[in-house]
Motif scaffolding. Structure first.
Motif, mmCIF file in Angstrom:
data_model
loop_
_atom_site.group_PDB
_atom_site.id
_atom_site.type_symbol
_atom_site.label_atom_id
_atom_site.label_comp_id
_atom_site.label_asym_id
_atom_site.label_seq_id
_atom_site.Cartn_x
_atom_site.Cartn_y
_atom_site.Cartn_z
ATOM 1 N N ALA A 152 0.838 -1.212 0.000
ATOM 2 C CA ALA A 152 0.000 0.000 0.000
ATOM 3 C C ALA A 152 0.864 1.250 0.000
ATOM 4 C CB ALA A 152 -0.911 -0.008 1.228
ATOM 5 N N LYS A 153 0.372 2.288 -0.649
ATOM 6 C CA LYS A 153 1.126 3.537 -0.725
ATOM 7 C C LYS A 153 0.687 4.534 0.342
ATOM 8 C CE LYS A 153 4.219 2.494 -3.255
ATOM 9 N NZ LYS A 153 5.499 2.402 -2.534
ATOM 10 N N ALA A 154 -0.335 4.167 1.095
ATOM 11 C CA ALA A 154 -0.731 5.038 2.210
ATOM 12 C C ALA A 154 -1.369 4.185 3.301
ATOM 13 C CB ALA A 154 -1.698 6.104 1.750
ATOM 14 N N VAL A 155 -1.175 4.635 4.523
ATOM 15 C CA VAL A 155 -1.802 3.973 5.682
ATOM 16 C C VAL A 155 -2.733 5.005 6.305
ATOM 17 C CG1 VAL A 155 -1.355 3.072 8.005
ATOM 18 C CG2 VAL A 155 0.111 2.397 6.086
ATOM 19 N N TYR A 156 -3.941 4.549 6.687
ATOM 20 C CA TYR A 156 -4.942 5.466 7.227
ATOM 21 C C TYR A 156 -5.365 4.973 8.602
ATOM 22 C CZ TYR A 156 -9.318 8.130 7.485
ATOM 23 O OH TYR A 156 -10.335 8.967 7.870
ATOM 24 N N LEU A 157 -5.114 5.792 9.616
ATOM 25 C CA LEU A 157 -5.458 5.393 10.985
ATOM 26 C C LEU A 157 -6.384 6.421 11.625
ATOM 27 C CD1 LEU A 157 -1.914 4.310 12.274
ATOM 28 C CD2 LEU A 157 -3.736 2.833 11.375
ATOM 29 N N THR A 158 -7.278 5.938 12.473
ATOM 30 C CA THR A 158 -8.148 6.816 13.254
ATOM 31 C C THR A 158 -7.562 6.865 14.652
ATOM 32 O OG1 THR A 158 -10.018 6.091 11.935
ATOM 33 C CG2 THR A 158 -10.521 7.165 14.052
ATOM 34 N N CYS A 159 -6.999 7.991 14.991
ATOM 35 C CA CYS A 159 -6.207 8.029 16.215
ATOM 36 C C CYS A 159 -6.197 9.447 16.797
ATOM 37 C CB CYS A 159 -4.784 7.596 15.872
ATOM 38 S SG CYS A 159 -3.675 7.585 17.263
ATOM 39 N N PRO A 160 -6.784 9.702 17.957
ATOM 40 C CA PRO A 160 -7.370 8.744 18.888
ATOM 41 C C PRO A 160 -8.678 8.171 18.327
ATOM 42 C CG PRO A 160 -7.280 10.978 19.832
ATOM 43 C CD PRO A 160 -6.847 11.080 18.439
ATOM 44 N N ASP A 161 -9.076 6.996 18.869
ATOM 45 C CA ASP A 161 -10.346 6.462 18.415
ATOM 46 C C ASP A 161 -11.467 6.972 19.311
ATOM 47 O OD1 ASP A 161 -10.600 4.796 20.682
ATOM 48 O OD2 ASP A 161 -9.433 3.218 19.710
ATOM 49 N N TYR A 162 -12.672 6.543 18.981
ATOM 50 C CA TYR A 162 -13.839 7.114 19.654
ATOM 51 C C TYR A 162 -13.843 6.844 21.154
ATOM 52 C CZ TYR A 162 -18.258 9.457 19.162
ATOM 53 O OH TYR A 162 -19.249 10.398 19.235
ATOM 54 N N LEU A 163 -13.197 5.745 21.563
ATOM 55 C CA LEU A 163 -13.210 5.394 22.989
ATOM 56 C C LEU A 163 -12.051 6.022 23.748
ATOM 57 C CD1 LEU A 163 -14.196 1.614 22.775
ATOM 58 C CD2 LEU A 163 -15.673 3.590 23.147
ATOM 59 N N GLY A 164 -11.156 6.711 23.025
ATOM 60 C CA GLY A 164 -10.060 7.385 23.717
ATOM 61 C C GLY A 164 -8.786 6.561 23.805
ATOM 62 N N PHE A 165 -8.652 5.572 22.918
ATOM 63 C CA PHE A 165 -7.374 4.847 22.863
ATOM 64 C C PHE A 165 -6.437 5.633 21.951
ATOM 65 C CE2 PHE A 165 -10.181 1.594 24.416
ATOM 66 C CZ PHE A 165 -9.401 0.965 25.367
ATOM 67 N N LEU A 166 -5.221 5.787 22.429
ATOM 68 C CA LEU A 166 -4.267 6.678 21.763
ATOM 69 C C LEU A 166 -2.918 5.975 21.672
ATOM 70 C CD1 LEU A 166 -3.708 9.581 20.757
ATOM 71 C CD2 LEU A 166 -3.301 10.243 23.117
ATOM 72 N N PRO A 167 -2.724 5.141 20.650
ATOM 73 C CA PRO A 167 -1.464 4.424 20.567
ATOM 74 C C PRO A 167 -0.326 5.366 20.180
ATOM 75 C CG PRO A 167 -2.711 4.073 18.579
ATOM 76 C CD PRO A 167 -3.569 4.926 19.475
ATOM 77 N N ASP A 168 0.889 4.936 20.412
ATOM 78 C CA ASP A 168 2.046 5.744 20.026
ATOM 79 C C ASP A 168 2.208 5.650 18.510
ATOM 80 O OD1 ASP A 168 4.311 7.159 19.799
ATOM 81 O OD2 ASP A 168 5.612 5.748 20.875
ATOM 82 N N LEU A 169 2.022 6.779 17.848
ATOM 83 C CA LEU A 169 2.090 6.769 16.380
ATOM 84 C C LEU A 169 3.518 6.737 15.852
ATOM 85 C CD1 LEU A 169 -0.607 9.320 15.173
ATOM 86 C CD2 LEU A 169 -0.568 6.862 14.774
ATOM 87 N N LYS A 170 4.468 7.091 16.704
ATOM 88 C CA LYS A 170 5.838 7.279 16.206
ATOM 89 C C LYS A 170 6.391 6.018 15.514
ATOM 90 C CE LYS A 170 9.357 10.427 17.600
ATOM 91 N NZ LYS A 170 9.824 11.223 18.697
ATOM 92 N N PRO A 171 6.350 4.847 16.183
ATOM 93 C CA PRO A 171 6.882 3.667 15.500
ATOM 94 C C PRO A 171 6.078 3.298 14.249
ATOM 95 C CG PRO A 171 5.932 3.077 17.642
ATOM 96 C CD PRO A 171 5.952 4.561 17.556
ATOM 97 N N LEU A 172 4.785 3.592 14.264
ATOM 98 C CA LEU A 172 3.961 3.292 13.093
ATOM 99 C C LEU A 172 4.341 4.225 11.937
ATOM 100 C CD1 LEU A 172 0.507 2.849 14.904
ATOM 101 C CD2 LEU A 172 2.210 1.093 14.397
ATOM 102 N N ALA A 173 4.611 5.494 12.282
ATOM 103 C CA ALA A 173 5.016 6.470 11.260
ATOM 104 C C ALA A 173 6.374 6.077 10.673
ATOM 105 C CB ALA A 173 5.086 7.863 11.872
ATOM 106 N N GLU A 174 7.270 5.591 11.534
ATOM 107 C CA GLU A 174 8.596 5.184 11.038
ATOM 108 C C GLU A 174 8.476 4.011 10.070
ATOM 109 O OE1 GLU A 174 10.791 4.703 14.672
ATOM 110 O OE2 GLU A 174 10.836 6.887 14.948
ATOM 111 N N LEU A 175 7.571 3.073 10.417
ATOM 112 C CA LEU A 175 7.349 1.931 9.519
ATOM 113 C C LEU A 175 6.814 2.395 8.165
ATOM 114 C CD1 LEU A 175 5.709 -0.815 11.739
ATOM 115 C CD2 LEU A 175 7.682 -1.085 10.238
ATOM 116 N N CYS A 176 5.873 3.327 8.208
ATOM 117 C CA CYS A 176 5.304 3.838 6.953
ATOM 118 C C CYS A 176 6.419 4.451 6.097
ATOM 119 C CB CYS A 176 4.226 4.889 7.236
ATOM 120 S SG CYS A 176 2.757 4.184 7.958
#
Ligand SMILES: Cc1ncc(COP(=O)(O)O)c(C=O)c1O
Length: 479
Positions: A152-176
Motif C-alpha cells: 500500500a502507498k498510504a496507511v490510514y489510521l483513526t487516532c485517537p479512536d472514539y473510545l479514547g485509545f491513543l497508541p504511540d504513532l511514532k513507530p507506526l510512522a517510522e514503519l510507513c
C-alpha cells in the motif's frame, strides 16, 4: 496573535451596512449572531483561493500547529475526503496508473468510506482486533506485515479512536516511512494533543497528512476543522511548539491542498465558523498552560471514579470512558454480577442534567475540557457515584448481553469494491434478515459512525449479531 477574520467582520458590522448581498437574513434575525454572518464581499477573502484575511489567519494556525494548516467549515468529514484526494494525487507520480491502495484500520469514520467510493480507492483492511468495533489500533508488527503484503502507498489510521485509545504513532510512522507509504491520520478527536507537553499530535509524531475537528476538543463552533500537511521545506533547527517558523510548502503545493478542499467543499463556507477558528488562535496560545492546570484535576477525577469501582479505559487525557462490558470489568467481585448497560447509565445521568458524548451497551464516553467549570465536573462525579447504586442490571436492559460487542474472528468476505457498492442502487432490508446479502451503504448513525461491515462485504452471522447489539434495525443491501 491577531484575529484578522473576526476583525474584518466586526468592522463591517459596525458600519451598519445596507446589505444587498447574501445571506438573505441581511444581518438581522432570531439567533442574534446574524450580523456577524456574511459572504465573500470585497476584503473578506475566499476560503479556497485565500490570499487575504483567511490566509493570514491560517498562517496563525500554522504557527500554532507547527505545520501548514488549512481551515474547513465542514468538519473532519470534509477534510478526510480532501486528505485522501491530496494523498492520491501525491502518489500519482509514483505509481502512474495503478489504483491508489490504502491500508486502513477498520474503525474508520464513514467519511472515509464516502471518500473511498468517490475516489475509487483500493482499500485493504488491517487485520481484525479484539474488542469493540470502535477501536482497532495496529501493532507495529501487524502494520509491518500488512505493508509488506499489500504494498500500500498510504496507511490510514483513526487516532485517537472514539473510545479514547491513543497508541504511540511514532513507530507506526517510522514503519510507513521505511515502506515509502504516506501516513494519513483521522485525528478528529485530538486537535488539543498538539498543546500537551510534549505534544502527542499526529503531525509531531510523523504523520504526513492529518485532520482535526477543531470543534470537538477546542472552543470552536461545530463544523470548524483543520487539514494539516507536512511541509516540504524542513523545519528550521531549534524550533518547537509554538515556533514562528513551521515547515512550509511551495505555492504549487499549497494550491493543490486548496484544490483538494474545494473539490468537496461548499462554495459558501460559514463566516461564523471561520471567525470561530480565527478567534481560537489566541486562545490556543494559552492552551498549554490551561491544559497543564486542568489535566491533574481530570486525572484526580478519574482516580476517584476508579476507586469507587468504575472501570475506566483508554489513555486519551480528555476522554473519560467507562467500560461496562463483562470482559472489561477488572473487579468482578466488586461490581454487580451483570454490569449496567451504558445506555441505561446515560439515561440515568440525563435525569441529573448530565449528558454524555456516546453510550453503547459496553461503554459510556464523556469528553472533558479545560472549558468545563468546577461545578460541572462535580455534577458529573456526583451523578456517577450515585448511579452505581441505582442502576438496573444490564441483563434487564440488553437482551442477550452475554456477548461483548460481538465480532467474528474472520475478516468479512468482500464481494465488490466500496465504490461499486456505495454507488449502486440499494434496497432496505430488516437487519435481522440480512444474512448473506451484500451491504450497500455503511448504515451507521452519528455518533460514532463507525461501520460494522464495509459496503461491498457479505453480511455474516457476526454482523447480524452486531446490528442487533447496536440497535440497527434496517440495512441497505444490493438488490
Ligand atoms: C473519528 C471521527 N472521524 C471523523 C469524524 C467526522 O468529523 P466532523 O463531525 O468534524 O465532520 C468524526 C465525527 O464524529 C469522528 O468521530
Amino acid at each position: 496573535m491577531n484575529t484578522p477574520i473576526h476583525d474584518f467582520v466586526t468592522r463591517y458590522k459596525d458600519l451598519r451596512p445596507a446589505r444587498f448581498h447574501m445571506p438573505g437574513h441581511k444581518g438581522r434575525g432570531p439567533l442574534g449572531c446574524e450580523d456577524l454572518d456574511l459572504t465573500e464581499i470585497p476584503g473578506a477573502d475566499s476560503l479556497y483561493e485565500a490570499d487575504g484575511i483567511i490566509a493570514e489567519s491560517e498562517a496563525n494556525a500554522s504557527r500554532l500547529f507547527g505545520c501548514p494548516t488549512f481551515y474547513s467549515t465542514e468538519g473532519s468529514s470534509h477534510c478526510i475526503r480532501a486528505m485522501l484526494y491530496a494523498a492520491r494525487e501525491a502518489c500519482r507520480g509514483i505509481r502512474e496508473n495503478a489504483a491508489f491502495r490504502v491500508l486502513a484500520a477498520r474503525n474508520v469514520h464513514k467519511a472515509f468510506l464516502t471518500a473511498a467510493a468517490l475516489l475509487d480507492i483500493d482499500v485493504c483492511w488491517l487485520p481484525l482486533s479484539e474488542g469493540s468495533y470502535l477501536s482497532a489500533q495496529p501493532t507495529p508488527e501487524t502494520l509491518a506485515a500488512a505493508l509488506e503484503e499489500t504494498g500500500a502507498k498510504a496507511v490510514y489510521l483513526t487516532c485517537p479512536d472514539y473510545l479514547g485509545f491513543l497508541p504511540d504513532l511514532k513507530p507506526l510512522a517510522e514503519l510507513c516511512r521505511a515502506h515509502g507509504a504516506l501516513l494519513l491520520v483521522d485525528n478528529a478527536h485530538g486537535a488539543y494533543l498538539r498543546f500537551l507537553t510534549p505534544s502527542r499530535h499526529p503531525m509531531d509524531l510523523g504523520a504526513d497528512l492529518c485532520c482535526d475537528s477543531a470543534h470537538k476538543t477546542l472552543p470552536v463552533l461545530t463544523g470548524g476543522a483543520y487539514l494539516h500537511v507536512k511541509g516540504s521545506r524542513p523545519k528550521e533547527p531549534g524550533t518547537g511548539n509554538g515556533s514562528l517558523a513551521p515547515p512550509d510548502m511551495t505555492e504549487h503545493e499549497r494550491r493543490a491542498v486548496r484544490d483538494a478542499l474545494a473539490l468537496f467543499g461548499s462554495t459558501s463556507p460559514s463566516y461564523l465558523i471561520l471567525q470561530s477558528l480565527d478567534l481560537a488562535n489566541p486562545r490556543m496560545e494559552r492552551l498549554p498552560e490551561k491544559l497543564a492546570a486542568f489535566l491533574p484535576r481530570a486525572e484526580a477525577l478519574k482516580a476517584r471514579l476508579r476507586a469507587a469501582g468504575w472501570c475506566l479505559v483508554g489513555d486519551e487525557p480528555l476522554k473519560l470512558t467507562l467500560a461496562l462490558g463483562p470482559r472489561s470489568d477488572p473487579s468482578p467481585g466488586k461490581g454487580p454480577a451483570c454490569p449496567p448497560s451504558g445506555l441505561a447509565l446515560a439515561a440515568l445521568l440525563e435525569q441529573s442534567g448530565v449528558f454524555c458524548e456516546f453510550a453503547d451497551p459496553d461503554h459510556i464516553v464523556f469528553m472533558l475540557s479545560p472549558e468545563h467549570t468546577v461545578e460541572e465536573l462535580a455534577r458529573l462525579e456526583t451523578a456517577l457515584l450515585n448511579a452505581r447504586r441505582k442502576l438496573p442490571d444490564r441483563a434487564a436492559e440488553v437482551p442477550g448481553c452475554d456477548v461483548f460487542a460481538p465480532r467474528s474472528g474472520t475478516m468479512p468476505r468482500r464481494v465488490c469494491s466500496i465504490r461499486q457498492a456505495m454507488l449502486a442502487p440499494a434496497i432496505p432490508v430488516p437487519a435481522a434478515e440480512s444474512l448473506g446479502r451484500v451491504l450497500a451503504r455503511p448504515g451507521v448513525s452519528c455518533p460514532p459512525a463507525v461501520p460494522i461491515l464495509m459496503p461491498g462485504e457479505r453480511i455474516d452471522r457476526a454482523a447480524v449479531e452486531a446490528f442487533r447489539y447496536y440497535g440497527i434495525r434496517s440495512v441497505s443491501v444490493l438488490p
